[in-house]
Design a protein around this motif. Structure first.
Motif, mmCIF file in Angstrom:
data_model
loop_
_atom_site.group_PDB
_atom_site.id
_atom_site.type_symbol
_atom_site.label_atom_id
_atom_site.label_comp_id
_atom_site.label_asym_id
_atom_site.label_seq_id
_atom_site.Cartn_x
_atom_site.Cartn_y
_atom_site.Cartn_z
ATOM 1 N N UNK A 30 5.752 53.750 -56.920
ATOM 2 C CA UNK A 30 5.982 53.735 -58.356
ATOM 3 C C UNK A 30 4.764 53.122 -59.012
ATOM 4 N N UNK A 31 4.450 53.551 -60.242
ATOM 5 C CA UNK A 31 3.371 52.944 -61.008
ATOM 6 C C UNK A 31 3.459 51.421 -60.898
ATOM 7 N N UNK A 32 2.314 50.756 -60.847
ATOM 8 C CA UNK A 32 2.272 49.304 -60.690
ATOM 9 C C UNK A 32 3.234 48.623 -61.656
ATOM 10 N N UNK A 33 3.368 49.154 -62.858
ATOM 11 C CA UNK A 33 4.275 48.555 -63.830
ATOM 12 C C UNK A 33 5.505 49.442 -64.015
ATOM 13 N N UNK A 34 6.506 49.230 -63.177
ATOM 14 C CA UNK A 34 7.734 50.018 -63.255
ATOM 15 C C UNK A 34 8.410 49.850 -64.617
ATOM 16 N N UNK A 35 8.183 48.696 -65.254
ATOM 17 C CA UNK A 35 8.796 48.451 -66.558
ATOM 18 C C UNK A 35 8.318 49.485 -67.579
#
Length: 263
Positions: A30-35
C-alpha cells in the motif's frame, strides 16, 4: 465461533477484493501513507491524535460520511494497521455506526474484531506479495534480522505484525520470534534505517485528513451560509483551532514580501 481458518480465509478474500476495487495490485505494498489512500479513494475523514488508555482507534459513521480516529500514542506502523482495521468496519460492517477498538479486546464482537485484524494484515501485505519479497530478499537463505527490518520498512508495518505474518506463512518459528522480537529500534538504527516506523507520532500533534473545513469555507465564500453557521460547522467538525487562528490574525500587521517560485 467460526474456526480461525474460516475467519482468515474470509478476511483474505475480502482484502484481495478490496485491493482490486481500489486498483492496488496484489504484488505491491500500500502507498506509504495509507491514510491518504483511504482519504482519496474512499473519501474517509481521518484524524490522528493522542488517545488515552488501550484504544488503538475508532470510527464513526453518519449516512455516507465516515470518520476514523487513530491513536498517535501507538507506533507509526501500528497506526497503519489501525487504519486498515477501521477501514474493514467502514466497508463491511454496514449496520455499524461506530466502534471503539482496543488492543486485545475480548467481547461479544470478538470474532468480528479478529476478522478485521486479519483483513488489515492481508490488506497491507497479501501472502503472494510477502512471499515474493521474502524470496527476493533472502535468495533461498534463512531469513535474518536485517531481512526482517527490510521487509517491515518495505511494507511499512509494525515489527509485531511482520513477525506474526512470517510465522503464518512458515518462514520463521516461535523460537526465532523470541530471538528477534526485542530491541528492534536499536537494530534498525544500527544498520541505517529511519526508526520512525517503530515510534509514536505524538510530537506531531493532531493531524487531520479531511476536506471538511475547505468545504465549509467554500460555502461561506459563495454566501450559501452565514459566518455564524460557518463557525458552527467548524466547531461541530472539531476545527476550533481554525477559528482561533482567524481571530488571532485579525490584528496582525500586514507585511510586504517578495513572491518567488520557491516553496
Amino acid at each position: 465461533m467460526n474456526s480461525y481458518k474460516d475467519i482468515k480465509s474470509r478476511a483474505r478474500n475480502k482484502a484481495i477484493e478490496t485491493r482490486n476495487e481500489l486498483g492496488i495490485n496484489s504484488n505491491e505494498p500500500i502507498d506509504v501513507d495509507i491514510l491518504k489512500v483511504l482519504r482519496k479513494k474512499e473519501k474517509i475523514s481521518i484524524i490522528v491524535t493522542e488517545l488515552k488508555g488501550s484504544i488503538s482507534g475508532f470510527f464513526l459513521r453518519k449516512e455516507d460520511i465516515c470518520l476514523i480516529v487513530i491513536n498517535s500514542s501507538r507506533s507509526f506502523g501500528h497506526q497503519r494497521f489501525t487504519a486498515a482495521h477501521e477501514y474493514y468496519h467502514f466497508k463491511y460492517d454496514k449496520g455499524m455506526n461506530g466502534k471503539i477498538c482496543t488492543i486485545n479486546e475480548y467481547n461479544d464482537d470478538y470474532e468480528n474484531e479478529v476478522e478485521a485484524n486479519y483483513f488489515a494484515s492481508y490488506f497491507l501485505m497479501p501472502d503472494e506479495s510477502l512471499k515474493y519479497y521474502v524470496d527476493k530478499r533472502t535468495k533461498g537463505n534463512k531469513l535474518n534480522i536485517r531481512d526482517l527490518i527490510y521487509l517491515e520498512n518495505y511494507f511499512m508495518v509494525s515489527h509485531a505484525l511482520m513477525l506474526v505474518r512470517l510465522k503464518l506463512i512458515n518462514i520463521i518459528s516461535e523460537k526465532e520470534i523470541e530471538l528477534m522480537k526485542n530491541g528492534i529500534i536499536y537494530k534498525a538504527s544500527k544498520i541505517g534505517y529511519d526508526t520512525a516506523l517503530y515510534k509514536d507520532t505524538k510530537e506531531k500533534g493532531t493531524l487531520i485528513y479531511s476536506d471538511y473545513a475547505e468545504l465549509a469555507e467554500e460555502l461561506l465564500e459563495k454566501r450559501s451560509i452565514s459566518y455564524g453557521k460557518y463557525e458552527e460547522l467548524l466547531i461541530d467538525g472539531k476545527f476550533e483551532d481554525i477559528l482561533f487562528e482567524e481571530k488571532g490574525n485579525e490584528n496582525e500587521e500586514e507585511i510586504e514580501f517578495e513572491t518567488t517560485d520557491r516553496i
